[in-house]
Design an enzyme around this catalytic site. Structure first.
Site, PDB file in Angstrom:
ATOM      1  N   CYS A  62      -7.404  -8.249  -0.377  1.00 27.71           N
ATOM      2  CA  CYS A  62      -8.579  -7.914   0.432  1.00 27.71           C
ATOM      3  C   CYS A  62      -9.609  -9.034   0.477  1.00 27.71           C
ATOM      4  O   CYS A  62     -10.438  -9.084   1.384  1.00 27.71           O
ATOM      5  CB  CYS A  62      -9.241  -6.640  -0.098  1.00 27.71           C
ATOM      6  SG  CYS A  62      -8.186  -5.184   0.038  1.00 27.71           S
ATOM      7  N   HIS A 115     -12.444  -1.871   7.185  1.00 29.43           N
ATOM      8  CA  HIS A 115     -12.004  -2.953   6.304  1.00 29.43           C
ATOM      9  C   HIS A 115     -10.756  -3.583   6.907  1.00 29.43           C
ATOM     10  O   HIS A 115      -9.633  -3.254   6.534  1.00 29.43           O
ATOM     11  CB  HIS A 115     -11.729  -2.371   4.920  1.00 29.43           C
ATOM     12  CG  HIS A 115     -11.140  -3.315   3.926  1.00 29.43           C
ATOM     13  ND1 HIS A 115     -11.276  -4.691   3.999  1.00 29.43           N
ATOM     14  CD2 HIS A 115     -10.412  -3.062   2.793  1.00 29.43           C
ATOM     15  CE1 HIS A 115     -10.646  -5.242   2.967  1.00 29.43           C
ATOM     16  NE2 HIS A 115     -10.121  -4.286   2.225  1.00 29.43           N
ATOM     17  N   CYS A 135     -13.373  -5.983  -4.404  1.00 24.60           N
ATOM     18  CA  CYS A 135     -12.160  -5.728  -5.175  1.00 24.60           C
ATOM     19  C   CYS A 135     -10.955  -6.198  -4.372  1.00 24.60           C
ATOM     20  O   CYS A 135     -10.959  -6.179  -3.142  1.00 24.60           O
ATOM     21  CB  CYS A 135     -12.051  -4.251  -5.524  1.00 24.60           C
ATOM     22  SG  CYS A 135     -12.065  -3.139  -4.086  1.00 24.60           S
TER      23      CYS A 135
END
Length: 382
Positions: free
Chosen positions: A89, A338, A368
């Protein structure tokens, strides 16, 4: 030490799943951000040293080094290289780090850092699962070293999010209140035009289409992702399609092209935590960043921490004591989605523009990442 400067930052609006950007090939979505960045800055296209893009699940239309493909799809010079990176991510946040490090080392002067993701076409975890026909159920369980160290615990962001909620005793109701506030902040930011300067039109889309008019009552009706759990879709980030890009240059380039820097990269680091909990690393990564930078969180005017799940941010707030009022002030991924590989530079674009709007000095970004990793970047508005 040489400095790395941010001269420009932009992003497409985020298209919801099966939304306005769902039909775009990944190379064309990335090309759109690249063309816009090059067109509005006084650096000849042939003078760019590199293009560093984050992208996950790099299969099908995202395979074959999408950074390079997107640059070429944009019609830009053949000799400019590109490289695609995967720090899960945090991939495009890591792209910023690599670009800044190249500039600070003196080996390059003009670098684009960015990322893209077409999650409608290539769903999350596609790369994790695509080798099943070849006999590999996942990337982990076939490793004797991994199993000896971590057993056969599921390596799952959903499991990790539930583990965080349980460990920090964060109730479903508290997570839903947090999530509702993310949507409220995002709607307010849109209504006040806060995103207007950072978003470039793409396929007719000029505003993030993921913000929901929801209520606590609606969220309370959602089924948990696992039986007996408290994590639901309502307290999780949304999938989306987007691209984003930033122009990072050296002091030599500032002078050569008569550029005005908007920010300076003040600090960059990366740190890790338990890969089974997976999503807790922003907590120790922030502590390490404060130690290495000689700063304290009281020096930080604004924070962007990716809302992968509500408990990720809530546990970080609990452990750091940083004010929620200065964190994700325009909403986060629960409302704004996201789009994986694009998220790092998407968030940093928003962070830069919000520092400019509020006249803040320092902004910190962390998120994260798969494997229990977290990047931390501190930028100083100039």
């Amino acid at each position: 030490m040489a400095e790395a400067y941010i001269v420009d930052a932009l992003r497409t609006a985020t298209g919801k799943r099966k939304g306005s950007l769902a039909h775009l090939h990944g190379a064309d979505l990335g090309a759109h951000a690249l063309k816009a960045l090059v067109a509005r800055n006084a650096i000849p296209a042939e003078d760019y040293d590199d293009v560093i893009f984050g992208c996950l699940d790099a299969i099908g239309p995202l395979a074959g080094n999408i950074a390079r493909t997107a640059w070429l799809a944009a019609g830009l010079p053949l000799h400019v290289p590109g490289v695609t990176i995967d720090r899960q991510c945090g991939s495009s946040q890591q792209a910023v780090h690599f670009a800044a490090q190249a500039v600070m080392s003196g080996t390059q002067d003009v670098v684009i850092a960015g990322g893209l993701q077409t999650m409608t076409q290539i769903p999350i975890s596609s790369a994790m699962l695509c080798a099943k026909p070849l006999g590999f159920d996942d990337p982990f369980s076939g490793s004797t070293g991994w199993v000896a160290r971590f057993g056969k615990e599921p390596v799952s962001q959903f499991v990790g999010a539930q583990m965080i909620a349980d460990k920090w005793k964060i109730s479903r109701e508290a997570m839903e209140v947090f999530s509702l506030e993310s949507h409220r902040r995002a709607r307010q930011a849109q209504a006040e035009g806060r995103f207007d300067r950072e978003i470039i039109e793409c396929a007719g889309l000029i505003a993030d289409e993921t913000v929901r008019d929801t209520t606590l009552e609606k969220m309370a009706t959602l089924e948990p992702l696992a039986p007996g759990g408290t994590i639901t879709a309502g307290v999780s980030s949304q999938t989306g399609d987007a691209s984003s890009a930033m122009l990072i240059v050296s002091e030599r380039a500032l002078k050569r092209y008569n550029l005005t820097p908007r920010a300076r990269i003040h600090h960059l680091s990366v740190y890790s935590d338990d890969p089974i909990f997976m999503l807790t690393a922003p907590i120790p990564a922030t502590a390490q960043a404060m130690k290495k930078s000689g700063m304290s969180l009281s020096d930080i005017d604004l924070v962007e921490i990716n809302e992968a799940f509500a408990p990720v941010v809530m546990s970080w707030l609990m452990e750091t004591g940083y004010p929620h009022e200065k964190t994700n002030v325009n909403g986060g991924a629960i409302a704004l989605a996201h789009p994986l590989g694009a998220t790092g530079t998407k968030l940093m674009t928003t962070l830069l523009h919000e520092l400019e709007r509020t006249k803040g000095r320092y902004g910190l970004q962390t998120m994260c990442e798969g494997g229990g990793v977290a990047n931390v970047t501190i930028i100083e508005r100039l």
